[in-house]
Design an enzyme around this catalytic site. Structure first.
Site, PDB file in Angstrom:
ATOM      1  CG  HIS A 185      -2.004   1.039   1.170  1.00 23.09           C
ATOM      2  ND1 HIS A 185      -3.325   0.768   1.444  1.00 23.09           N
ATOM      3  CD2 HIS A 185      -1.961   2.362   0.895  1.00 23.09           C
ATOM      4  CE1 HIS A 185      -4.035   1.882   1.342  1.00 23.09           C
ATOM      5  NE2 HIS A 185      -3.220   2.872   1.000  1.00 23.09           N
ATOM      6  CG  HIS A 195      -1.079  15.656  -7.553  1.00 23.02           C
ATOM      7  ND1 HIS A 195      -2.374  15.376  -7.214  1.00 23.02           N
ATOM      8  CD2 HIS A 195      -0.410  14.489  -7.414  1.00 23.02           C
ATOM      9  CE1 HIS A 195      -2.478  14.095  -6.884  1.00 23.02           C
ATOM     10  NE2 HIS A 195      -1.300  13.531  -6.989  1.00 23.02           N
ATOM     11  N   PRO A 222      -3.593   8.021 -12.616  1.00 30.74           N
ATOM     12  CG  PRO A 222      -4.511   6.673 -14.296  1.00 30.74           C
ATOM     13  CD  PRO A 222      -4.377   6.803 -12.825  1.00 30.74           C
ATOM     14  CG  ASP A 276      -8.950  11.307  -6.528  1.00 29.46           C
ATOM     15  OD1 ASP A 276      -9.895  11.255  -5.708  1.00 29.46           O
ATOM     16  OD2 ASP A 276      -8.094  12.200  -6.523  1.00 29.46           O
ATOM     17  N   GLY A 329      -8.497   8.281  -2.633  1.00 28.19           N
ATOM     18  CA  GLY A 329      -8.939   9.678  -2.656  1.00 28.19           C
ATOM     19  C   GLY A 329      -9.722   9.985  -1.393  1.00 28.19           C
ATOM     20  CD  GLU A 352      -8.462   6.684   4.235  1.00 29.06           C
ATOM     21  OE1 GLU A 352      -9.012   6.566   3.121  1.00 29.06           O
ATOM     22  OE2 GLU A 352      -7.390   7.286   4.396  1.00 29.06           O
ATOM     23  CG  ASP A 357      -1.702   5.492   3.271  1.00 28.78           C
ATOM     24  OD1 ASP A 357      -2.012   5.171   2.114  1.00 28.78           O
ATOM     25  OD2 ASP A 357      -2.484   6.088   4.050  1.00 28.78           O
ATOM     26  CG  ASP A 358       0.309   8.701   1.320  1.00 27.62           C
ATOM     27  OD1 ASP A 358       0.307   8.667   0.096  1.00 27.62           O
ATOM     28  OD2 ASP A 358      -0.735   8.539   2.006  1.00 27.62           O
TER      29      ASP A 358
HETATM   30  C1  LIG Z   1      -5.274  12.176   4.180  1.00 31.21           C
HETATM   31  C2  LIG Z   1      -4.572  10.956   4.637  1.00 31.21           C
HETATM   32  C3  LIG Z   1      -4.571  10.678   6.091  1.00 31.21           C
HETATM   33  C4  LIG Z   1      -3.979  10.196   3.716  1.00 31.21           C
HETATM   34  C5  LIG Z   1      -3.842   8.764   3.799  1.00 31.21           C
HETATM   35  N1  LIG Z   1      -4.943   8.123   3.274  1.00 31.21           N
HETATM   36  C6  LIG Z   1      -5.330   8.164   1.979  1.00 31.21           C
HETATM   37  N2  LIG Z   1      -6.628   7.903   1.775  1.00 31.21           N
HETATM   38  C7  LIG Z   1      -7.153   7.946   0.530  1.00 31.21           C
HETATM   39  N3  LIG Z   1      -6.433   8.251  -0.549  1.00 31.21           N
HETATM   40  C8  LIG Z   1      -5.129   8.519  -0.394  1.00 31.21           C
HETATM   41  C9  LIG Z   1      -4.511   8.477   0.871  1.00 31.21           C
HETATM   42  N4  LIG Z   1      -3.215   8.768   0.686  1.00 31.21           N
HETATM   43  C10 LIG Z   1      -3.044   8.991  -0.647  1.00 31.21           C
HETATM   44  N5  LIG Z   1      -4.191   8.853  -1.308  1.00 31.21           N
HETATM   45  C11 LIG Z   1      -4.458   9.036  -2.754  1.00 31.21           C
HETATM   46  O1  LIG Z   1      -3.215   9.013  -3.435  1.00 31.21           O
HETATM   47  C12 LIG Z   1      -3.030  10.221  -4.167  1.00 31.21           C
HETATM   48  C13 LIG Z   1      -1.570  10.584  -4.190  1.00 31.21           C
HETATM   49  O2  LIG Z   1      -0.830   9.633  -4.943  1.00 31.21           O
HETATM   50  P1  LIG Z   1      -0.922   9.509  -6.538  1.00 31.21           P
HETATM   51  O3  LIG Z   1      -1.016  10.877  -7.130  1.00 31.21           O
HETATM   52  O4  LIG Z   1      -2.140   8.675  -6.843  1.00 31.21           O
HETATM   53  O5  LIG Z   1       0.360   8.807  -6.931  1.00 31.21           O
HETATM   54  C14 LIG Z   1      -3.906  11.228  -3.448  1.00 31.21           C
HETATM   55  O6  LIG Z   1      -4.267  12.295  -4.275  1.00 31.21           O
HETATM   56  C15 LIG Z   1      -5.107  10.379  -3.036  1.00 31.21           C
HETATM   57  O7  LIG Z   1      -5.996  10.235  -4.103  1.00 31.21           O
HETATM   58 ZN   LIG Z   2      -3.936   4.833   1.003  1.00 27.56          ZN
END
Ligand SMILES: CC(C)=CCNc1ncnc2c1ncn2[C@@H]1O[C@H](COP(=O)(O)O)[C@@H](O)[C@H]1O
Ligand SMILES: [Zn+2]
Length: 347
Positions: free
Chosen positions: A17, A67, A101, A141, A174, A204, A286-287
Site C-alpha cells: 500500500h 501534484h 493517472p 480517485d 482519494g 477509512e 501509505d505515503d
Molecule cells: C489524508 C490521509 C490521512 C492520507 C492517507 N490516506 C489516503 N486515503 C485515501 N487516498 C489517499 C490516501 N493517501 C493517498 N491517497 C491518494 O493518493 C493520491 C496521491 O498519490 P498519486 O497521485 O495517486 O500517486 C492522493 O491524491 C489520493 O488520491
Molecule cells: Zn492509502
C-alpha cells in the site's frame, strides 16, 4: 543505528500500500523544488513531520501541492525511480505501487504517458539490477466520479495486457468523505471480471457502513485501512464476518492513521483487533514521504506497540507474500528468498 533498527531494515519485506506521489522523499522533493523554484513550495507544505497531526482535509491539500511539483513525464520518471530505489534500500523485496493517472494540459502529459512512464521506471530499475520486484495498481480517485473511474479501468485493462504482468490491479482511493462508493460499483465489477485485482480503501473514516457493505459484496481482493469496520469502532459484526469469510487481507498503515487522526494513539490501532483474530494483515506505509516514515519503521512500531517478538514480525512479513497480486510463481520465488535470507537476518 541500533540493533533493532538494523533487524527491521534487514528483515525482507513486502509493501502493498504505497501511493506514488505520497511516497516522494525529502531528497527527491528537494530536486523537484529546484526544478520549479517559481512555485515557492517548501518542505513544510509537502510533509507532516514528527509529532505533527493534520485533519484529513489538510492531508489531502498536501497531495495537491505535490501534484504541482510532479507534472511532467520527466518528473514522474525521476519520482518513480527514486521511490523504488528507496524501498529497495529499506529491504523491500516486493512492492506494489499505486498511482492515479493524471493529464496536465500545461505540459502535454496524458494518462497513457503517465502509466507508461511508471512502467518505464520499473523496467529501468529492474535492468539496473535492483533486488526488488515492482508491480503497479492503477488508482481511481473518488473525487473524479464514476465516468473517469470507468475510463481508468479501461486504461488499466489495456496495460494489464501489454505490460508483461506489471499492471496487476485497481485501487480505489482519494478523499473518503467525497462521493459514495456505490457509484464506482460498475467500474469495479468490470475490472474484476476482466482479471484486475481490487484493493479498496474501505471504512477509512467513520459512518460508512452502507458503503462498506456494498463494496465488500464485490468482494475486493484486499482492503486499505478498514479502520472503522469492527463493532467497537462503529462498524458491525456483519462487516467483520464478510471480511473474515472471504479472507480479505487488510493493509494497515499506523503512522498514516495517527497523523491523519483517524486513530487517536498507536496502542488503539485496529492492528490489534485483526491480529488477535488471526486474520491476514499487511503492514504498509501509505505515503512514506508525506508521513515521514519507511516500512522498517512501521514494522518496528508494530513490534514495540503490541509487544511482538522479532520471530513474530518475521512471520508477519512472510505471510504478506500470500497477499500479493502477482502470480503464484512470484509467491514461490519470494518464499524461497525469505528462506535463504533467514540465517542472515537472525545471525
Ligand atoms: C489524508 C490521509 C490521512 C492520507 C492517507 N490516506 C489516503 N486515503 C485515501 N487516498 C489517499 C490516501 N493517501 C493517498 N491517497 C491518494 O493518493 C493520491 C496521491 O498519490 P498519486 O497521485 O495517486 O500517486 C492522493 O491524491 C489520493 O488520491
Ligand atoms: Zn492509502
Amino acid at each position: 543505528m541500533d540493533d533493532e533498527c538494523v533487524f527491521y531494515r534487514e528483515l525482507p519485506k513486502v509493501e502493498l500500500h504505497a501511493h506514488l506521489n505520497g511516497s516522494v522523499s525529502f531528497q527527491t522533493m528537494e530536486k523537484l523544488m529546484n526544478r520549479k523554484p517559481h512555485l515557492n513550495i517548501e518542505h513544510s507544505m509537502t510533509a507532516i513531520g514528527k509529532g505533527q497531526r493534520r485533519t484529513l482535509d489538510e492531508c489531502f491539500e498536501v497531495f495537491k501541492v505535490i501534484h504541482k511539483l510532479v507534472d511532467t513525464e520527466e518528473d514522474i520518471l525521476m519520482v518513480s525511480k527514486d521511490v523504488i530505489r528507496e524501498f529497495a534500500e529499506d529491504g523491500v523485496k516486493y512492492l506494489e505501487l499505486r498511482s492515479t493517472p493524471r493529464e496536465e494540459q500545461r505540459t502535454g502529459l496524458t494518462k497513457t504517458n503517465y502509466i507508461d512512464t511508471i512502467i518505464k521506471a520499473i523496467q529501468q530499475c529492474k535492468s539496473e539490477g535492483l533486488d526488488i520486484d515492482v508491480r503497479l495498481l492503477v488508482a481511481i480517485d473518488r473525487r473524479n466520479g464514476m465516468e473517469v473511474a470507468m475510463e481508468t479501468v479501461k486504461l488499466a485493462e489495456e496495460f494489464m495486457l501489454s505490460s508483461d504482468g506489471l499492471v496487476v490491479g485497481i485501487d480505489l482511493s482519494g478523499d473518503p468523505t467525497v462521493g459514495h462508493g456505490k457509484y464506482f460499483l460498475p467500474a469495479l465489477e468490470r475490472a474484476k471480471n476482466g482479471g484486475l485485482k481490487l484493493s479498496l480503501h474501505l471504512s477509512e473514516v467513520q459512518s460508512q457502513l452502507e458503503e462498506s457493505e456494498l463494496l465488500l459484496n464485490l468482494p475486493p481482493d484486499r482492503i486499505g485501512h478498514g479502520t472503522f469496520l469492527h463493532p467497537e469502532m462503529g462498524g458491525s459484526q456483519s462487516l467483520v464476518d464478510k471480511v473474515v469469510k472471504n479472507g480479505i487481507p487488510l493493509e494497515l498503515c499506523l503512522t498514516s492513521n495517527i497523523k491523519g487522526q483517524t486513530v487517536p494513539m498507536f496502542s488503539l490501532h485496529h492492528f490489534k483487533y485483526w491480529y488477535q483474530l488471526g486474520h491476514p494483515t499487511v503492514i504498509c506505509t501509505d505515503d512514506k514521504g508525506v508521513f515521514c516514515t519507511d516500512l522498517s519503521q512501521e514494522y518496528q512500531l508494530v513490534a514495540s506497540t503490541f509487544g511482538l517478538s522479532q520471530k513474530e514480525m518475521w512471520k508477519l512479513s512472510q505471510q504478506a507474500i500470500d497477499c500479493i497480486f502477482a502470480e503464484e510463481a512470484v509467491k514461490q520465488q519470494l518464499k524461497k528468498k525469505w528462506q535463504d535470507l533467514h540465517p542472515q537476518v537472525f545471525k
